[in-house]
Design a protein around this motif. Structure first.
Motif, short mmCIF file in Angstrom:
data_model
loop_
_atom_site.label_atom_id
_atom_site.label_comp_id
_atom_site.label_asym_id
_atom_site.label_seq_id
_atom_site.Cartn_x
_atom_site.Cartn_y
_atom_site.Cartn_z
N GLY A 6 39.15 52.76 38.14
CA GLY A 6 38.81 52.31 39.30
C GLY A 6 39.14 51.09 39.72
O GLY A 6 39.16 50.15 39.57
N GLN A 8 38.69 48.54 43.20
CA GLN A 8 37.13 48.51 44.14
C GLN A 8 37.62 48.49 45.68
O GLN A 8 38.59 48.55 46.20
N GLU A 13 38.88 57.41 42.37
CA GLU A 13 38.87 57.04 41.57
C GLU A 13 40.71 57.19 41.31
O GLU A 13 41.05 58.47 41.70
N GLU A 26 45.11 50.04 25.88
CA GLU A 26 44.41 48.31 26.62
C GLU A 26 45.43 47.20 26.20
O GLU A 26 44.90 46.24 27.19
N ALA A 58 38.31 48.38 39.10
CA ALA A 58 36.56 48.05 38.78
C ALA A 58 36.23 48.50 37.31
O ALA A 58 35.80 47.68 36.26
N TYR A 59 37.39 49.41 36.39
CA TYR A 59 36.89 49.98 35.63
C TYR A 59 38.23 50.91 35.32
O TYR A 59 39.50 50.95 35.63
N VAL A 60 38.40 50.65 33.46
CA VAL A 60 39.55 52.00 33.06
C VAL A 60 38.79 52.43 32.38
O VAL A 60 38.25 51.62 31.01
N GLU A 61 38.79 54.44 31.93
CA GLU A 61 38.20 55.04 31.74
C GLU A 61 39.11 55.44 30.88
O GLU A 61 40.23 56.09 31.23
#
Length: 75
Positions: A6, A8, A13, A26, A58-61
């Motif tokens: 994600g 910003q 995404e 990671e 924003a995020y990493v999945e």
């Protein structure tokens, strides 16, 4: 491994299939967030590099790849 990133101020995404394992991804994400690098750099299975500014994450999945079922079934 399926990776979703994600960003910003971006409506969509980034989704990629990476040949790296979860621990390596990671580590790279943690280094980017800790300020050790300006960019999050990942490579997909086709050899393309994805570069995202670390300050825009924003995020990493991380997830397992989805298997596509191909074939025919008898009715």
């Amino acid at each position: 491994m399926e990776v979703k990133i994600g960003v910003q101020h971006a409506p969509r995404e980034i989704v990629l299939e990476s040949g790296q394992n979860a621990e390596d991804i990671e580590r790279v994400v943690a280094e980017a967030l800790a300020g050790k690098s300006q960019l999050l750099s990942l490579e997909d299975e086709d050899g393309r590099k994805i570069l995202v500014p670390a300050d825009r994450l924003a995020y990493v999945e991380l997830g397992e790849p989805t298997t596509r079922k191909v074939g025919f079934s008898a009715l």
